[in-house]
Design a protein around this motif. Structure first.
Motif, PDB file in Angstrom:
ATOM      1  N   GLN A  34       4.527  -4.391  10.198  1.00 56.93           N
ATOM      2  CA  GLN A  34       3.767  -4.413   8.929  1.00 56.93           C
ATOM      3  C   GLN A  34       2.526  -5.240  10.113  1.00 56.93           C
ATOM      4  O   GLN A  34       2.716  -6.398  10.110  1.00 56.93           O
ATOM      5  N   PHE A  35       0.957  -4.837   9.353  1.00 55.35           N
ATOM      6  CA  PHE A  35      -0.114  -5.974  10.135  1.00 55.35           C
ATOM      7  C   PHE A  35      -1.184  -5.236   9.221  1.00 55.35           C
ATOM      8  O   PHE A  35      -1.474  -4.440   8.871  1.00 55.35           O
ATOM      9  N   ALA A  36      -1.438  -6.945   8.019  1.00 52.08           N
ATOM     10  CA  ALA A  36      -2.868  -6.479   7.363  1.00 52.08           C
ATOM     11  C   ALA A  36      -4.346  -7.098   8.465  1.00 52.08           C
ATOM     12  O   ALA A  36      -4.005  -7.723   9.154  1.00 52.08           O
ATOM     13  N   LYS A  37      -5.163  -7.624   8.282  1.00 50.25           N
ATOM     14  CA  LYS A  37      -6.315  -7.493   8.761  1.00 50.25           C
ATOM     15  C   LYS A  37      -5.982  -8.621   8.775  1.00 50.25           C
ATOM     16  O   LYS A  37      -6.217  -9.253   7.342  1.00 50.25           O
ATOM     17  N   PRO A  38      -6.877  -9.394  10.043  1.00 52.85           N
ATOM     18  CA  PRO A  38      -7.778  -8.895  10.993  1.00 52.85           C
ATOM     19  C   PRO A  38      -7.155  -8.659  11.849  1.00 52.85           C
ATOM     20  O   PRO A  38      -5.748  -9.310  12.212  1.00 52.85           O
ATOM     21  N   LEU A  39      -6.635  -7.459  12.763  1.00 54.23           N
ATOM     22  CA  LEU A  39      -5.798  -6.903  13.524  1.00 54.23           C
ATOM     23  C   LEU A  39      -6.793  -6.732  15.244  1.00 54.23           C
ATOM     24  O   LEU A  39      -5.613  -6.982  15.702  1.00 54.23           O
ATOM     25  N   GLU A  40      -7.516  -7.305  15.214  1.00 54.99           N
ATOM     26  CA  GLU A  40      -8.308  -7.913  16.841  1.00 54.99           C
ATOM     27  C   GLU A  40      -7.973  -9.404  16.751  1.00 54.99           C
ATOM     28  O   GLU A  40      -7.186 -10.650  15.824  1.00 54.99           O
ATOM     29  N   PRO A  41      -7.697 -10.020  18.220  1.00 52.82           N
ATOM     30  CA  PRO A  41      -8.049 -11.196  18.227  1.00 52.82           C
ATOM     31  C   PRO A  41      -8.329 -11.917  17.467  1.00 52.82           C
ATOM     32  O   PRO A  41      -8.370 -12.937  18.463  1.00 52.82           O
ATOM     33  N   THR A  42      -8.979 -12.180  16.921  1.00 57.17           N
ATOM     34  CA  THR A  42     -10.571 -12.730  16.212  1.00 57.17           C
ATOM     35  C   THR A  42      -9.582 -14.467  15.580  1.00 57.17           C
ATOM     36  O   THR A  42      -8.250 -14.211  14.945  1.00 57.17           O
ATOM     37  N   ARG A  43     -10.329 -15.609  15.966  1.00 54.27           N
ATOM     38  CA  ARG A  43      -9.592 -16.302  15.565  1.00 54.27           C
ATOM     39  C   ARG A  43      -9.922 -16.152  13.783  1.00 54.27           C
ATOM     40  O   ARG A  43     -10.994 -16.874  14.090  1.00 54.27           O
ATOM     41  N   VAL A  44      -8.771 -17.235  13.171  1.00 46.50           N
ATOM     42  CA  VAL A  44      -8.783 -17.390  11.893  1.00 46.50           C
ATOM     43  C   VAL A  44      -8.593 -19.024  11.475  1.00 46.50           C
ATOM     44  O   VAL A  44      -7.298 -19.130  11.727  1.00 46.50           O
ATOM     45  N   PRO A  45      -9.259 -19.478  11.753  1.00 47.90           N
ATOM     46  CA  PRO A  45      -9.030 -21.359  11.533  1.00 47.90           C
ATOM     47  C   PRO A  45      -8.029 -21.765  10.227  1.00 47.90           C
ATOM     48  O   PRO A  45      -8.002 -21.179   9.538  1.00 47.90           O
ATOM     49  N   GLY A  46      -6.973 -21.959  10.562  1.00 53.24           N
ATOM     50  CA  GLY A  46      -6.258 -22.940  10.211  1.00 53.24           C
ATOM     51  C   GLY A  46      -5.032 -22.239   9.802  1.00 53.24           C
ATOM     52  O   GLY A  46      -4.056 -21.741   9.604  1.00 53.24           O
ATOM     53  N   ASP A  47      -4.564 -20.359  10.546  1.00 49.69           N
ATOM     54  CA  ASP A  47      -3.746 -19.475  10.497  1.00 49.69           C
ATOM     55  C   ASP A  47      -2.885 -19.979  11.335  1.00 49.69           C
ATOM     56  O   ASP A  47      -1.613 -19.428  10.539  1.00 49.69           O
ATOM     57  N   LEU A  81       0.593  -1.445  -0.004  1.00 46.44           N
ATOM     58  CA  LEU A  81       0.090   0.183   0.079  1.00 46.44           C
ATOM     59  C   LEU A  81       0.684   1.147  -0.360  1.00 46.44           C
ATOM     60  O   LEU A  81      -0.002   2.334   0.244  1.00 46.44           O
ATOM     61  N   ARG A  82       2.072   1.092  -0.005  1.00 48.37           N
ATOM     62  CA  ARG A  82       3.071   2.318  -0.348  1.00 48.37           C
ATOM     63  C   ARG A  82       3.146   3.477  -1.241  1.00 48.37           C
ATOM     64  O   ARG A  82       3.251   2.535  -2.687  1.00 48.37           O
ATOM     65  N   GLY A  83       3.069   3.928  -1.488  1.00 51.46           N
ATOM     66  CA  GLY A  83       2.619   5.326  -2.714  1.00 51.46           C
ATOM     67  C   GLY A  83       1.489   5.600  -3.005  1.00 51.46           C
ATOM     68  O   GLY A  83       1.622   5.760  -4.179  1.00 51.46           O
ATOM     69  N   THR A  84       0.508   4.670  -2.514  1.00 51.10           N
ATOM     70  CA  THR A  84      -0.784   4.818  -2.926  1.00 51.10           C
ATOM     71  C   THR A  84      -2.005   5.412  -1.726  1.00 51.10           C
ATOM     72  O   THR A  84      -1.440   6.202  -1.155  1.00 51.10           O
ATOM     73  N   ASP A  85      -3.128   5.906  -2.226  1.00 51.84           N
ATOM     74  CA  ASP A  85      -3.947   6.641  -1.570  1.00 51.84           C
ATOM     75  C   ASP A  85      -4.199   6.222   0.371  1.00 51.84           C
ATOM     76  O   ASP A  85      -5.553   6.419   0.133  1.00 51.84           O
ATOM     77  N   ALA A  86      -4.109   4.706  -0.110  1.00 47.63           N
ATOM     78  CA  ALA A  86      -4.695   4.860   1.110  1.00 47.63           C
ATOM     79  C   ALA A  86      -4.401   4.769   2.275  1.00 47.63           C
ATOM     80  O   ALA A  86      -3.859   5.967   2.875  1.00 47.63           O
ATOM     81  N   ASN A  87      -5.819   4.760   2.947  1.00 46.29           N
ATOM     82  CA  ASN A  87      -5.402   5.896   4.595  1.00 46.29           C
ATOM     83  C   ASN A  87      -4.465   5.493   5.590  1.00 46.29           C
ATOM     84  O   ASN A  87      -4.001   4.528   5.865  1.00 46.29           O
ATOM     85  N   GLN A  88      -4.537   6.271   6.045  1.00 42.36           N
ATOM     86  CA  GLN A  88      -2.972   6.021   7.462  1.00 42.36           C
ATOM     87  C   GLN A  88      -1.871   5.797   7.076  1.00 42.36           C
ATOM     88  O   GLN A  88      -1.139   4.683   7.705  1.00 42.36           O
TER      89      GLN A  88
END
Length: 603
Positions: free
Chosen positions: A185-198, A119-126
């Protein structure tokens, strides 16, 4: 949660794996404080540190304040604190504290959360470019890729963490402590939500601890100590100069060498040798006042100068060193990062200062080396005593900023953490606070010497020390960092803030621009009509105005009788010492001249 903290919980996704492994490793290395700004991208890191009972969390609305708070922790404890931000300008707000950490050689760990590199160099928020965000100032700066849920990924994270820790603590060869930056760097999900098999079963959120290197003799210190001992054996008029540093052992080592050699010591208020056992006898506390006189400076001519730490705060001492530039001047430093801006250094001595000075003493004692000439130290003592005799009556009966500095220094209980603000407070302490054998734990930011973040730094120092602390700052310094007062400090932190209210930047009266008004008053001094009592009320802090030494001592006495007395629910209180800026400058000038006259007469 305590003990193993974040490593022992079920890991819901790879972001949590990464963040918890990092938090666990830093806690095991010794991080005890984390300063956190609000944000979303940093959520995995915030969750990991918050769940780890080994780390005290300090929430901040302003990331700049958070960074300086962490810097105060590092300055007072010698251990890096973490400052943690979300992405974007939140990360950029750490820049001033990173600069100060680098220049003052204070350990600091800056963790900035970031969006994915795609996302660097794009108009992505923040999203801004956070790679090497702090330029040349960090000891280590690493852009850590997106989390990987694998043993190999954790190994790569471990390498980044160990490198940052070594950089922050100065563990690398010929390195000095300072800031280290991990951009995470972090991509979503940012909260401690369980992602099966992750996260594969059995993959633990824990980084392996590398094998600790074996301890070896500090060969640099042995070599530098031998060279310094040889120089001191031949010196008849040696002078030790100990500048600002954040390692208490340096001041004690300098005092021990001064006592062995019977040599005068000029010690900065932040050196560890100004307010410490032995300082009353060996530290020449009037140096800033006396050495400003050309006759005195010429008469006190050394044949060897040993400088430890940064260049002194005192302009008079720096000019004295320049005057005697032909005299051999040895500058001792662990990493020799500091440039000799005075251009007086004969050659560097590279080695750990404490170990080098210990080796020097050992060699001098073994050789039965003689002390300095008796007439040399007697001349310094005569000048010092005469100057104090001329000055001290004004410190007890007069009301000017030097009397405030002296009253604070004379009233603080043993081992009090004392944050000394930049601009005039540090200079007034240097000129008018007489050395004492009562140990005080002075802290300050003399690397880049700005007034920004001084209140936050004082709060961090108080939090790290676990003792009631005091900060001496000017009114502009307080207003510059007033936001630090609006965030409740952690339970148990007690800080007494003494503010010198002179309606503007009194230090600028020292400069020739004072004779050009306008623009001097409105655009350089910048007097502010702010009611500090109203600032204190907004922050819920008790406020007490004082206008005499007696009133100030009464306010300070509450600290010694009952630490934290008079503080509000936050543990803070503010004493406003009201001074007329013009009257103060006239008094200071006249008193300094009396000191110089007395010093001349004593020679």
């Amino acid at each position: 949660m305590s003990g193993e903290g974040s490593a022992a919980r079920e890991t819901p996704n790879r972001n949590a794996l990464w963040a918890r492994a990092l938090a666990d490793r830093l806690a095991r290395l010794g991080v005890g404080h984390a300063c956190v700004g609000s944000g979303s991208r940093s959520a995995p890191l915030v969750e990991a540190f918050a769940a780890d009972g080994r780390v005290i969390m300090h929430p901040h609305v302003d990331e700049r304040s958070a960074a300086f708070f962490a810097l105060g922790v590092g300055a007072a404890s010698g251990r890096p604190a973490v400052v943690l931000t979300t992405s974007g300008t939140a990360a950029a707000n750490l820049y001033p504290a990173v600069v100060e950490a680098s220049r003052s050689e204070i350990p600091l760990l800056a963790l900035t959360a970031d969006r994915p590199a795609s996302l660097r160099g794009t108009d992505a928020n923040q999203t801004i470019d956070q790679v090497d965000l702090f330029g040349c100032y960090p000891r280590v700066s690493i852009d850590v890729g997106l989390p990987e849920a694998s043993a190999e990924g954790l190994t790569r994270l471990s390498a980044a963490v160990e490198s940052a820790w070594a950089g922050a603590t100065g563990a690398s060869p010929r390195a000095a402590p300072g800031p280290a930056h991990l951009n995470l760097q972090f991509a979503k999900p940012l909260e401690p939500t369980r992602v099966p098999g992750d996260v594969p079963a059995g993959l633990e959120a824990r980084l392996a601890a590398p094998e600790a290197p074996g301890s070896e003799p500090d060969r640099q210190a042995l070599s530098a100590g031998a060279e310094l001992a040889a120089l001191l054996r031949d010196a008849r008029r040696p002078l030790l100069v100990c500048g600002p540093n954040h390692r208490p052992g340096i001041g004690a080592a300098a005092l021990a060498l001064a006592a062995l050699m019977a040599a005068p010591l000029v010690a900065d208020p932040l050196s560890g040798a100004r307010f410490a056992p032995g300082a009353r006898r060996w530290t020449m506390g009037s140096a800033d006042l006396c050495l400003g006189d050309p006759g005195v400076a010429a008469a006190l001519r050394p044949d060897l100068v040993v400088r430890i730490g940064r260049s002194p705060t005192s302009g008079a001492v720096c000019r004295y060193l320049e005057r005697h530039g032909e005299t051999p001047q040895m500058v001792l430093d662990a990493a020799h990062r500091w440039r000799d801006h005075l251009a007086t250094e004969s050659r560097p001595l590279t080695g750990d200062p404490v170990a080098t000075l210990a080796e020097t003493r050992s060699r001098l004692e073994a050789a039965g080396a003689g002390a300095a000439e008796r007439a040399w130290v007697d001349a310094w003592r005569a000048v010092d005593e005469a100057a104090w005799a001329a000055v001290e009556p004004s410190l007890t009966t007069g009301w000017f900023e030097g009397a405030i500095a002296a009253a604070v220094a004379g009233s603080l209980p043993e081992e009090t953490p004392w944050f000394i603000g930049n601009s005039m407070p540090i200079r007034d302490v240097d000129a008018f606070a007489r050395p004492t054998d009562r140990s005080l734990r002075t802290v300050g930011f003399r690397g880049a010497s700005g007034i920004d973040g001084n209140v936050s730094g004082a709060l961090g120092a108080a939090a790290a020390s676990g003792r009631p602390a005091l900060a001496l700052v000017g009114d502009l310094t307080l207003l510059h960092d007033a936001g630090a007062l609006l965030v409740r400090p952690p339970a148990g932190v007690a800080l007494h803030i003494v503010v010198i209210q002179n309606r503007g930047g009194g230090i600028f009266h020292m400069l020739p621009i004072r004779d050009h008004d306008p623009p001097f008053t409105p655009l350089v001094v910048m007097p502010q009509p702010i009611d500090l009592g109203a600032v204190a009320a907004a922050a819920g802090i008790p406020h007490r105005p004082v206008a005499s030494v007696a009133e100030l001592r009464a306010a300070l006495t509450e600290d010694s009788k009952s630490p934290g007395a008079g503080s509000g629910p936050s543990g803070l209180r503010l004493t406003e010492a009201r001074i007329d800026r013009h009257d103060n400058w006239e008094r200071r000038t006249a008193i300094a001249e009396r000191a110089r006259e007395a010093a001349r007469a004593a020679l």
